[in-house]
Motif scaffolding. Structure first.
Motif, PDB file in Angstrom:
ATOM      1  N   UNK A  79       0.867  -1.181   0.000  1.00 44.52           N
ATOM      2  CA  UNK A  79       0.000   0.000   0.000  1.00 44.52           C
ATOM      3  C   UNK A  79       0.903   1.229   0.000  1.00 44.52           C
ATOM      4  N   UNK A  80       1.100   1.810  -1.176  1.00 44.18           N
ATOM      5  CA  UNK A  80       2.093   2.880  -1.305  1.00 44.18           C
ATOM      6  C   UNK A  80       1.512   4.284  -1.290  1.00 44.18           C
ATOM      7  N   UNK A  81       0.211   4.416  -1.389  1.00 45.79           N
ATOM      8  CA  UNK A  81      -0.386   5.753  -1.478  1.00 45.79           C
ATOM      9  C   UNK A  81      -1.314   6.063  -0.301  1.00 45.79           C
ATOM     10  N   UNK A  82      -1.075   5.429   0.829  1.00 45.95           N
ATOM     11  CA  UNK A  82      -1.965   5.589   1.983  1.00 45.95           C
ATOM     12  C   UNK A  82      -1.846   6.971   2.607  1.00 45.95           C
ATOM     13  N   UNK A  83      -2.979   7.531   2.983  1.00 51.16           N
ATOM     14  CA  UNK A  83      -2.976   8.770   3.753  1.00 51.16           C
ATOM     15  C   UNK A  83      -2.874   8.392   5.223  1.00 51.16           C
ATOM     16  N   UNK A  84      -1.746   8.701   5.806  1.00 51.09           N
ATOM     17  CA  UNK A  84      -1.493   8.378   7.208  1.00 51.09           C
ATOM     18  C   UNK A  84      -1.286   9.686   7.951  1.00 51.09           C
ATOM     19  N   UNK A  85      -1.922   9.804   9.097  1.00 52.31           N
ATOM     20  CA  UNK A  85      -1.729  10.976   9.956  1.00 52.31           C
ATOM     21  C   UNK A  85      -1.415  10.508  11.369  1.00 52.31           C
ATOM     22  N   UNK A  86      -0.575  11.277  12.024  1.00 53.83           N
ATOM     23  CA  UNK A  86      -0.257  11.007  13.426  1.00 53.83           C
ATOM     24  C   UNK A  86      -0.317  12.327  14.174  1.00 53.83           C
ATOM     25  N   UNK A  87      -1.014  12.332  15.271  1.00 56.56           N
ATOM     26  CA  UNK A  87      -1.066  13.502  16.160  1.00 56.56           C
ATOM     27  C   UNK A  87      -0.321  13.166  17.437  1.00 56.56           C
ATOM     28  N   UNK A  88       0.509  14.090  17.892  1.00 55.10           N
ATOM     29  CA  UNK A  88       1.281  13.884  19.114  1.00 55.10           C
ATOM     30  C   UNK A  88       1.067  15.081  20.022  1.00 55.10           C
ATOM     31  N   UNK A  89       0.835  14.790  21.292  1.00 64.37           N
ATOM     32  CA  UNK A  89       0.685  15.838  22.302  1.00 64.37           C
ATOM     33  C   UNK A  89       1.630  15.504  23.453  1.00 64.37           C
ATOM     34  N   UNK A  90       2.476  16.447  23.793  1.00 65.35           N
ATOM     35  CA  UNK A  90       3.437  16.284  24.875  1.00 65.35           C
ATOM     36  C   UNK A  90       2.839  16.826  26.163  1.00 65.35           C
ATOM     37  N   UNK A  91       2.842  16.000  27.197  1.00 66.67           N
ATOM     38  CA  UNK A  91       2.381  16.422  28.531  1.00 66.67           C
ATOM     39  C   UNK A  91       3.581  16.400  29.464  1.00 66.67           C
ATOM     40  N   UNK A  92       3.897  17.559  30.007  1.00 65.03           N
ATOM     41  CA  UNK A  92       5.020  17.673  30.941  1.00 65.03           C
ATOM     42  C   UNK A  92       4.464  17.637  32.351  1.00 65.03           C
ATOM     43  N   UNK A  93       4.645  16.511  33.008  1.00 61.76           N
ATOM     44  CA  UNK A  93       4.180  16.336  34.372  1.00 61.76           C
ATOM     45  C   UNK A  93       5.368  16.438  35.327  1.00 61.76           C
ATOM     46  N   UNK A  94       5.079  16.472  36.596  1.00 59.28           N
ATOM     47  CA  UNK A  94       6.137  16.629  37.595  1.00 59.28           C
ATOM     48  C   UNK A  94       7.219  15.554  37.475  1.00 59.28           C
ATOM     49  N   UNK A  95       6.832  14.283  37.354  1.00 66.60           N
ATOM     50  CA  UNK A  95       7.824  13.212  37.339  1.00 66.60           C
ATOM     51  C   UNK A  95       7.864  12.431  36.019  1.00 66.60           C
TER      52      UNK A  95
END
Length: 123
Positions: free
Chosen positions: A64-80
């Motif tokens: 499958x060479x023409x796939x629309x792929x999306x990735x969402x990333x959210x960084x959470x900075x917690x105390x530890x």
């Protein structure tokens, strides 16, 4: 290697790796701006782009060479803990490949790098 250089505008930085360059910026206490991604967004972008590339490569291996792929990333900075939350978005017709793709992105290079203990040392 990436090199960063402070620009005249407060908190704005130009960064470069080889022939590729970008701008980072941030706003703190009313000073600075939004001319580029914030530094933490660059971390999110690193993981999101690597994860997307890994997913596309896996799908290409499946023919499958023409796939629309999306990735969402959210960084959470917690105390530890620093937590990266991600969502892999695949077209409905590719959902049956999700387990294979998820297995691949679990081994992606940036994720592997970020999963190890980190050390910071002057060069």
């Amino acid at each position: 290697m990436v090199e960063a250089v402070a620009l005249p505008a407060p908190w704005r930085v130009r960064f470069q790796a080889g022939d590729n360059a970008g701008v980072a910026d941030t706003l703190k206490a009313g000073t600075g701006g939004s001319a580029g991604m914030r530094p933490h967004e660059l971390l999110e972008a690193s993981l999101a782009t690597c994860t997307t590339i890994s997913a596309r490569m896996t799908l290409a291996d499946l023919g499958i060479t023409d796939a629309e792929v999306r990735v969402r990333v959210h960084l959470e900075r917690e105390e530890s803990t620093t937590r990266f939350r991600y969502a892999l978005l695949l077209p409905p017709e590719l959902e049956h490949h999700r387990p294979t793709v998820e297995g691949s992105i679990a081994r992606s290079p940036v994720r592997a790098t970020l999963s190890k203990p980190l050390a910071f040392e002057p060069a």
